[in-house]
Write a protein that holds these residues in place. Sequence first.
Motif, PDB file in Angstrom:
ATOM      1  N   LEU A 304     -16.058 -17.768 -97.644  1.00  0.00           N
ATOM      2  CA  LEU A 304     -15.856 -19.259 -98.161  1.00  0.00           C
ATOM      3  C   LEU A 304     -14.589 -19.331 -98.423  1.00  0.00           C
ATOM      4  O   LEU A 304     -14.021 -19.081 -99.482  1.00  0.00           O
ATOM      5  CB  LEU A 304     -16.720 -19.545 -99.491  1.00  0.00           C
ATOM      6  N   GLU A 410     -24.754 -22.641-106.731  1.00  0.00           N
ATOM      7  CA  GLU A 410     -24.342 -23.136-105.315  1.00  0.00           C
ATOM      8  C   GLU A 410     -23.441 -22.576-104.556  1.00  0.00           C
ATOM      9  O   GLU A 410     -23.504 -22.650-103.083  1.00  0.00           O
ATOM     10  CB  GLU A 410     -24.104 -24.809-105.557  1.00  0.00           C
ATOM     11  N   ALA A 414     -24.197 -20.863-100.764  1.00  0.00           N
ATOM     12  CA  ALA A 414     -23.254 -21.117 -99.626  1.00  0.00           C
ATOM     13  C   ALA A 414     -22.859 -19.862 -99.005  1.00  0.00           C
ATOM     14  O   ALA A 414     -22.771 -19.884 -97.713  1.00  0.00           O
ATOM     15  CB  ALA A 414     -22.136 -22.103 -99.927  1.00  0.00           C
ATOM     16  N   THR A 419     -23.403 -20.905 -94.871  1.00  0.00           N
ATOM     17  CA  THR A 419     -23.232 -22.351 -94.654  1.00  0.00           C
ATOM     18  C   THR A 419     -21.906 -23.061 -94.625  1.00  0.00           C
ATOM     19  O   THR A 419     -21.565 -24.121 -94.480  1.00  0.00           O
ATOM     20  CB  THR A 419     -24.205 -23.059 -95.542  1.00  0.00           C
ATOM     21  N   THR A 421     -18.057 -24.154 -96.496  1.00  0.00           N
ATOM     22  CA  THR A 421     -17.808 -24.879 -97.481  1.00  0.00           C
ATOM     23  C   THR A 421     -17.882 -26.312 -97.507  1.00  0.00           C
ATOM     24  O   THR A 421     -17.564 -27.149 -98.510  1.00  0.00           O
ATOM     25  CB  THR A 421     -16.059 -24.509 -97.889  1.00  0.00           C
ATOM     26  N   LEU A 424     -19.997 -28.048-100.086  1.00  0.00           N
ATOM     27  CA  LEU A 424     -19.749 -28.090-101.538  1.00  0.00           C
ATOM     28  C   LEU A 424     -18.266 -28.908-101.665  1.00  0.00           C
ATOM     29  O   LEU A 424     -18.310 -29.720-102.798  1.00  0.00           O
ATOM     30  CB  LEU A 424     -19.116 -26.464-101.751  1.00  0.00           C
TER      31      LEU A 424
END
Length: 433
Positions: A304, A410, A414, A419, A421, A424
């Motif tokens: 991430l 969360e 992620a 999935t 950033t 977010l």
Amino acid sequence: MTDPRGELPRLIGDCVHCGFCLPTCPTYVLWGEEMDSPRGRIHLMDQLETGTPMSPPMAEHFDRCLGCMACVTACPSGVQYDRMIELTRARVEREHPRSLPERALREMIFRLFPYPGRLRALRGPLRAYQRTGLDRLVRRSGLLERLSPSLAAMERLAPPLSRAPRLPERVGARGGRRATVGMLTGCVQGEFFPGVNAATARVLALEGCDVVIPRGQGCCGALSLHSGREEEARAFARRTIVTFETVDVIVVNAAGCGSAMKEYRRLLADEPEWAGRADALSAKTRDLTEFLVELGPRARRHPLPVTVAYHDACHLSHAQGVRAQPRALLGAIPELTVREVADPDICCGSAGTYNLLQPEAAAELGDRKAAGVRATGAELLVAANPGCSMQIATALERQGTRLPVAHTAEVLDASLRGTGTAALVGRRPRSPA
């Protein structure tokens, strides 16, 4: 939380008036008034114990305390200020006659927020209010602020609402079961931040946990416990014990709730039928990050590439001593950078119902915290309590910054699901004032 064992006089005697608590106390930092510090409030408690009647100014000094427990962390003498303020607040509620508007406001708060069903009924009208732009009109008019600063604060703090996913009663472990856990969904968390609960369940399942989510669960009693409403808190605690008695571990993702449930052993200590059961529940309650570190990682962490500012919720860091675990979990995510917020031990001003009952002081503290968050240059704020998330997001907007806010669960979700950033940092912003 009456004091049948005469705890308060003994606890008062533990304070040596050294003053180490002063720079950690939010209200002393704001105003520099001795009676708005832990040391000053302990002096007032001593006056009460030696026969001085409860006066309105005395009650106000107790009301101004956030109950953040930073002073407990800072105290070199082990003074149990958290227990002292709970006992004293219960006495304030019994002995101090409040004005009619104040009583009405408190009744509204405590008849709404601890009841998920009532909050759920509020979601539809609140979504319509936000989506039609009425919220912007009301804020610009200043009408609500003139009617009641507390109601204006409540309106400003409401997060943007979308459709709420409903969780099943059981989420199965992925890749082989390592543990079975119960999950508290909470009141405000469950209805205003349902995505946090969904992410929590997914993370636990991906780490090999069967997640039991009892449908009949209600409020844990945190708001009542920390506001001196002792009988109300006990009733919520008993119901929570019955709901989760059959699971081995209870995972909680809201700092205030976890703190309250770990206090059940003390709350129900004088009730023979419940004391042992309360102790057992407190012993098996874990914050999400605390439990995940104990369990150890199994699922793959995907990168991430984001810089986050991590905010220490008071009831996680001071009340539960959980500081290293969230940072360790975030730090283990590839390409994620954690930046520290200045003065992490100073409360953001949320403190349960504090930002509704003491909106001016709460706003000052929120502005201080928001300035610290902005100074990090982070792209995302990570917090572990719904009240903190709402409080800091509102303060950031007041300063012209729309920084997205996410829960630790969360961010982990992620990373584990890969999935990225976008979900977010690209969240729908709140309506501007």
